[in-house]
Design a protein around this motif. Sequence first.
Motif, PDB file in Angstrom:
ATOM      1  N   SER A  87       0.905  -1.259   0.018  1.00  0.00           N
ATOM      2  CA  SER A  87       0.025  -0.194  -0.144  1.00  0.00           C
ATOM      3  C   SER A  87       0.843   1.164  -0.168  1.00  0.00           C
ATOM      4  CB  SER A  87      -0.754   0.054   1.127  1.00  0.00           C
ATOM      5  OG  SER A  87      -1.614  -1.081   1.200  1.00  0.00           O
ATOM      6  N   PHE A 111       3.874   9.802 -10.224  1.00  0.00           N
ATOM      7  CA  PHE A 111       3.075  10.135 -11.402  1.00  0.00           C
ATOM      8  C   PHE A 111       2.370  11.421 -11.451  1.00  0.00           C
ATOM      9  CE2 PHE A 111       3.189   5.228 -12.370  1.00  0.00           C
ATOM     10  CZ  PHE A 111       4.046   5.304 -13.327  1.00  0.00           C
ATOM     11  N   VAL A 112       1.800  11.758 -10.254  1.00  0.00           N
ATOM     12  CA  VAL A 112       1.324  12.874 -10.109  1.00  0.00           C
ATOM     13  C   VAL A 112       2.163  14.189 -10.389  1.00  0.00           C
ATOM     14  CG1 VAL A 112       0.154  14.797  -8.787  1.00  0.00           C
ATOM     15  CG2 VAL A 112      -0.621  12.247  -8.872  1.00  0.00           C
ATOM     16  N   VAL A 164       3.882   5.311  -6.032  1.00  0.00           N
ATOM     17  CA  VAL A 164       3.774   5.332  -7.173  1.00  0.00           C
ATOM     18  C   VAL A 164       2.987   6.470  -7.917  1.00  0.00           C
ATOM     19  CG1 VAL A 164       2.890   4.183  -9.146  1.00  0.00           C
ATOM     20  CG2 VAL A 164       4.513   2.901  -7.792  1.00  0.00           C
ATOM     21  N   VAL A 165       1.788   6.776  -7.132  1.00  0.00           N
ATOM     22  CA  VAL A 165       0.858   7.645  -7.450  1.00  0.00           C
ATOM     23  C   VAL A 165       1.347   8.966  -7.510  1.00  0.00           C
ATOM     24  CG1 VAL A 165      -1.366   8.747  -6.687  1.00  0.00           C
ATOM     25  CG2 VAL A 165      -1.120   6.139  -6.769  1.00  0.00           C
ATOM     26  N   PHE A 166       2.046   9.330  -6.109  1.00  0.00           N
ATOM     27  CA  PHE A 166       3.061  10.657  -6.063  1.00  0.00           C
ATOM     28  C   PHE A 166       3.716  10.919  -7.268  1.00  0.00           C
ATOM     29  CE2 PHE A 166       6.572  12.927  -4.106  1.00  0.00           C
ATOM     30  CZ  PHE A 166       5.842  13.997  -3.890  1.00  0.00           C
ATOM     31  N   TYR A 170       3.921   1.494  -1.119  1.00  0.00           N
ATOM     32  CA  TYR A 170       4.476   1.726  -2.596  1.00  0.00           C
ATOM     33  C   TYR A 170       3.607   2.235  -3.443  1.00  0.00           C
ATOM     34  CZ  TYR A 170       8.805  -0.952  -0.988  1.00  0.00           C
ATOM     35  OH  TYR A 170      10.038  -1.553  -0.513  1.00  0.00           O
ATOM     36  N   MET A 171       2.327   1.629  -3.719  1.00  0.00           N
ATOM     37  CA  MET A 171       1.258   2.167  -4.364  1.00  0.00           C
ATOM     38  C   MET A 171       1.304   3.838  -4.398  1.00  0.00           C
ATOM     39  SD  MET A 171       0.404   0.247  -6.605  1.00  0.00           S
ATOM     40  CE  MET A 171      -0.681   1.320  -7.500  1.00  0.00           C
ATOM     41  N   ALA A 172       1.321   4.176  -2.864  1.00  0.00           N
ATOM     42  CA  ALA A 172       1.240   5.798  -2.613  1.00  0.00           C
ATOM     43  C   ALA A 172       2.235   6.633  -3.260  1.00  0.00           C
ATOM     44  CB  ALA A 172       0.882   5.973  -1.132  1.00  0.00           C
ATOM     45  N   GLN A 202       6.851   0.780  -9.582  1.00  0.00           N
ATOM     46  CA  GLN A 202       5.531  -0.152 -10.054  1.00  0.00           C
ATOM     47  C   GLN A 202       6.251  -1.785 -10.409  1.00  0.00           C
ATOM     48  OE1 GLN A 202       2.242   0.437 -10.032  1.00  0.00           O
ATOM     49  NE2 GLN A 202       2.178  -1.858 -10.251  1.00  0.00           N
ATOM     50  N   GLY A 225       8.430   6.408 -11.022  1.00  0.00           N
ATOM     51  CA  GLY A 225       7.069   5.444 -10.824  1.00  0.00           C
ATOM     52  C   GLY A 225       7.177   4.185 -11.437  1.00  0.00           C
ATOM     53  N   CYS A 226       7.677   3.944 -12.595  1.00  0.00           N
ATOM     54  CA  CYS A 226       7.786   2.746 -13.301  1.00  0.00           C
ATOM     55  C   CYS A 226       8.708   2.091 -12.602  1.00  0.00           C
ATOM     56  CB  CYS A 226       8.115   2.768 -14.575  1.00  0.00           C
ATOM     57  SG  CYS A 226       6.995   3.644 -15.926  1.00  0.00           S
TER      58      CYS A 226
END
Length: 199
Positions: free
Chosen positions: A12, A22-23, A18-20, A14-16, A78, A74-75
Motif C-alpha cells: 500500500s 506520477f502526479v 507510485v501515485v505521488f 509503495y502504491m502511494a 511499480q 514511478g515505473c
Amino acid sequence: MSEHGFGAITGSAYMAVVVFLFVIAAAFLVLALVGPYRLYWRSRPQAARQPSDAALTAGRVVAFGIAGVFVFGGCSVQAGIDERTWSASEVREAAEEAAESLADESRIRSDPTDGYASLIEAGVTKAGEGEGPSYDVSVERAGDGNDYEISADGAGTVCMHVMEEKSAEGGVFVPGADGGSSGSIPEYDLTATVEGGAC
C-alpha cells in the motif's frame, strides 16, 4: 508481524509512492506542454526583461526531463511492486507450467496424506520465480483424490487435476534385507490439467 501482513502494508505504501511520482510527473509535463511561465512573461511589458525564446525553450526541455525522471521512478517502483505480488494470470501460468513439469519423469506414488501437494508447490514456486514471493504460494489437497487448489496471496485460485498411470519402465529397485530377495517400488507417470477456480 507476519511476512504476509508486512508485504500488504508495504504494498500500500509503495502504491502511494507510485501515485505521488506520477502526479509530480504529470505536473511537470503540463508545465512543459502548456508553458504557463511563457504566458506569464508575455503578459508583462518588454521592460520587464523577459527571457528570450531560447531560454523559455530550454526551460521546457528541462521540465520534460524532470517529468521523465519522475515517470521512470514511478515505473521502477511499480515494477518492484509487481515482483512482490501475484496476479491471477501469474498464478494460472505458474500452475500450468508446473503441470507440464509433472510429466517430465516418473514418480513414486504420492504420500497418502499430502498427496502431490509438496511436489506441486515446489513446481509452482519454481515456475513463478520472479512473479511474486514464494512464501505466498499455497497448495491444498481437495478431498482424498488428486485434486489440488493452488493460490498465491489471494490473487486467485486454480484447480489442478493430477492423473496417475503405472509407468511401463517399472519402478525403483529395493534390495532385500537378506541379500537374496529383492523388490521394487512402482513408479507412475503423471499428467495434470489446470482449471480456473476452486476444485
